[in-house]
Design a protein around this motif. Structure first.
Motif, PDB file in Angstrom:
ATOM      1  N   UNK A 297       0.812  -1.214   0.000  1.00 15.00           N
ATOM      2  CA  UNK A 297       0.000   0.000   0.000  1.00 15.00           C
ATOM      3  C   UNK A 297       0.847   1.266   0.000  1.00 15.00           C
ATOM      4  N   UNK A 298       2.147   1.127  -0.261  1.00 11.56           N
ATOM      5  CA  UNK A 298       3.037   2.283  -0.189  1.00 11.56           C
ATOM      6  C   UNK A 298       2.639   3.409  -1.117  1.00 11.56           C
ATOM      7  N   UNK A 299       2.061   3.087  -2.281  1.00 11.32           N
ATOM      8  CA  UNK A 299       1.690   4.115  -3.250  1.00 11.32           C
ATOM      9  C   UNK A 299       0.291   4.674  -3.018  1.00 11.32           C
ATOM     10  N   UNK A 300      -0.426   4.136  -2.020  1.00 12.28           N
ATOM     11  CA  UNK A 300      -1.773   4.633  -1.732  1.00 12.28           C
ATOM     12  C   UNK A 300      -1.725   5.950  -0.978  1.00 12.28           C
ATOM     13  N   UNK A 301      -0.710   6.126  -0.127  1.00 11.35           N
ATOM     14  CA  UNK A 301      -0.631   7.295   0.747  1.00 11.35           C
ATOM     15  C   UNK A 301       0.141   8.435   0.078  1.00 11.35           C
ATOM     16  N   UNK A 302      -0.111   9.631   0.546  1.00 13.39           N
ATOM     17  CA  UNK A 302       0.663  10.774   0.066  1.00 13.39           C
ATOM     18  C   UNK A 302       2.119  10.623   0.509  1.00 13.39           C
ATOM     19  N   UNK A 303       3.074  10.888  -0.385  1.00 15.10           N
ATOM     20  CA  UNK A 303       4.497  10.678  -0.035  1.00 15.10           C
ATOM     21  C   UNK A 303       4.960  11.504   1.156  1.00 15.10           C
ATOM     22  N   UNK A 304       4.392  12.711   1.342  1.00 16.33           N
ATOM     23  CA  UNK A 304       4.876  13.559   2.422  1.00 16.33           C
ATOM     24  C   UNK A 304       4.341  13.147   3.788  1.00 16.33           C
ATOM     25  N   UNK A 305       3.484  12.119   3.841  1.00 15.38           N
ATOM     26  CA  UNK A 305       2.937  11.683   5.132  1.00 15.38           C
ATOM     27  C   UNK A 305       3.780  10.578   5.767  1.00 15.38           C
ATOM     28  N   UNK A 306       4.862  10.166   5.116  1.00 18.28           N
ATOM     29  CA  UNK A 306       5.788   9.189   5.700  1.00 18.28           C
ATOM     30  C   UNK A 306       6.916   9.941   6.395  1.00 18.28           C
ATOM     31  N   UNK A 307       6.992   9.785   7.706  1.00 18.34           N
ATOM     32  CA  UNK A 307       8.005  10.494   8.486  1.00 18.34           C
ATOM     33  C   UNK A 307       8.831   9.460   9.235  1.00 18.34           C
ATOM     34  N   UNK A 308      10.113   9.401   8.926  1.00 20.13           N
ATOM     35  CA  UNK A 308      10.976   8.374   9.513  1.00 20.13           C
ATOM     36  C   UNK A 308      12.256   8.993  10.068  1.00 20.13           C
TER      37      UNK A 308
END
Length: 424
Positions: free
Chosen positions: A89-100
């Motif tokens: 599901x990595x491409x389902x979410x907006x890219x800027x919402x992944x914070x690591x």
């Protein structure tokens, strides 16, 4: 004709740590299926009610109001280690919402709360503010985390306090996974859990307690799974999360948003720790061979219970210990409040009669005073099921177990230090 979406009160989902993100992935998979969406967020369903209130958890970004609509989850994914977007599901979410982060918390609560986690808090809130500003009527936040890990417990606690400061008038609910020695033998889990509990007491509005020990027992004793993995545990959690959010995501009259849910279930602000339950629990391979009636979904504490012939009897009741997601005995406490959500082709008259005749004494009393103890939903699920939420004093057993485990670990550490000092 294009499916019509109704104005929705939005929820921002925040999943923190490895456990939170793994549970979140399973949860979003189930949400996609129930709302008729594919893994790219495109609508493929056939029932207009699937999208009537899809805006609670999703933002419509393309083809608004048409069958070519694309929906993006309103969610923020946080971890102190890299590699969040590697799932299907990595491409389902907006890219800027992944914070690591980079180094990870190493199961250390202090790293998540004071050092590595605190360094990320500004970037996290930049994304949260952007998500909140795009909402028309934000009702609150939903945090998915574990109390046993360094990121979920430490950074999750920090987020709780910061969100309460930034959004004091919004509802703040959590799905908090309570550690158990049956699932993990990490020595610091009791410490992390104890340090997180006071943050939940002070800053949370609704805490849905999910106990790893109860999940393990359901898998081994009810579903007969030898050596359950985290995938099996996450599947149970996601099922209950979908059940709890049913009244929020589909049209209905009862508990239509988080504030109404809290108003009906929380008698005092600090008594907001709820015990979820679910029926029926089934093995995915045997689901096609089972059918459950309202009495089977709601049976409780019948000492002379005899299963009906020809029907599977894995489940005693929605309010029985075997179906609770916390390892405690309801008969050792008192129900303060309760609510249930029934899904499928179920008669409301039958449900009401069942509660009044066969429920626990506390539940019968609540049902007598409140005619809207339960909600019905016929959208999004192909089989009959029921999800329960109860606020009971029996939840203290879980906290006592955590406290005792913490004290035992503390005593062991003190003994080891004394032995080392004597050896020197």
């Amino acid at each position: 004709m294009a499916p019509q979406t109704q104005p929705s009160r939005e929820i921002i989902n925040v999943q923190v740590g490895q456990a939170g993100n793994q549970v979140g992935e399973t949860f979003w998979n189930m949400l996609l299926a129930e709302h008729g969406l594919d893994e790219q967020g495109m609508y493929k369903g056939s029932d207009d009610l699937q999208l009537a209130r899809a805006g609670v958890y999703f933002s419509e970004v393309e083809g608004v109001g048409s069958r070519s609509s694309k929906f993006v989850p309103r969610s923020v994914q946080i971890d102190l280690e890299a590699g969040l977007r590697s799932g299907p599901l990595g491409n389902l979410f907006r890219p800027d919402t992944f914070i690591t982060g980079e180094s990870g918390a190493g199961n250390n609560w202090a790293k998540g709360f004071y050092t590595e986690g605190a360094e990320l808090i500004d970037s996290i809130f930049d994304v949260l503010r952007k998500q909140a500003e795009s909402c028309d009527s934000l009702q609150g936040f939903q945090i998915v985390h574990s109390l046993g890990g360094g990121t979920g417990a430490g950074l999750g606690s920090l987020l709780l306090s910061k969100i309460r400061e930034e959004f004091p008038d919004r509802m703040l609910s959590t799905f908090s996974i309570i550690p158990s020695v049956k699932v993990s033998e990490t020595i610091v889990e009791p410490y992390n859990a104890m340090l997180s509990l006071h943050q939940l007491v002070d800053n949370g509005d609704l805490t849905f307690c999910i106990d790893n020990e109860a999940l393990y027992d359901i898998n081994t004793k009810t579903l007969k799974i030898a050596g359950p993995t985290f995938r099996h545990l996450n599947d149970l959690i996601a099922r209950v999360m979908c059940g709890i959010s049913t009244s929020l995501r589909f049209p209905g009259q009862l508990n239509g948003d988080l504030r109404k849910l809290g108003m009906n279930l929380v008698p005092f602000p600090r008594l907001h720790f709820l015990m979820p339950s679910y029926a029926p629990f089934y093995n995915s391979q045997s689901k096609a061979f089972e059918r459950f009636s309202v009495p089977e979904l709601t049976k409780a504490y019948a000492l002379d219970f005899q299963p009906c012939q020809g029907q599977l009897n894995f489940f005693d009741s929605l309010f029985d210990r075997k179906n609770l997601l916390v390892a405690c005995s309801p008969e050792h406490g008192r129900y303060l409040t309760a609510a249930t959500i029934f899904r499928g082709k179920i008669s409301s008259r039958e449900v009401s009669a069942e509660f009044m005749s066969k429920g626990p004494d506390d539940i019968r009393c609540l049902a007598g005073r409140n005619k809207e103890l339960f909600a019905l939903c016929r959208v999004g699920l192909a089989f009959d099921s029921a999800t329960g939420l109860s606020n009971s004093t029996a939840i203290q057993e879980v906290f006592k177990r955590t406290s005792e485990t913490y004290q035992e670990a503390t005593v062991e550490d003190d003994v080891e230090e004394e032995v080392e000092e004597a050896a020197e």
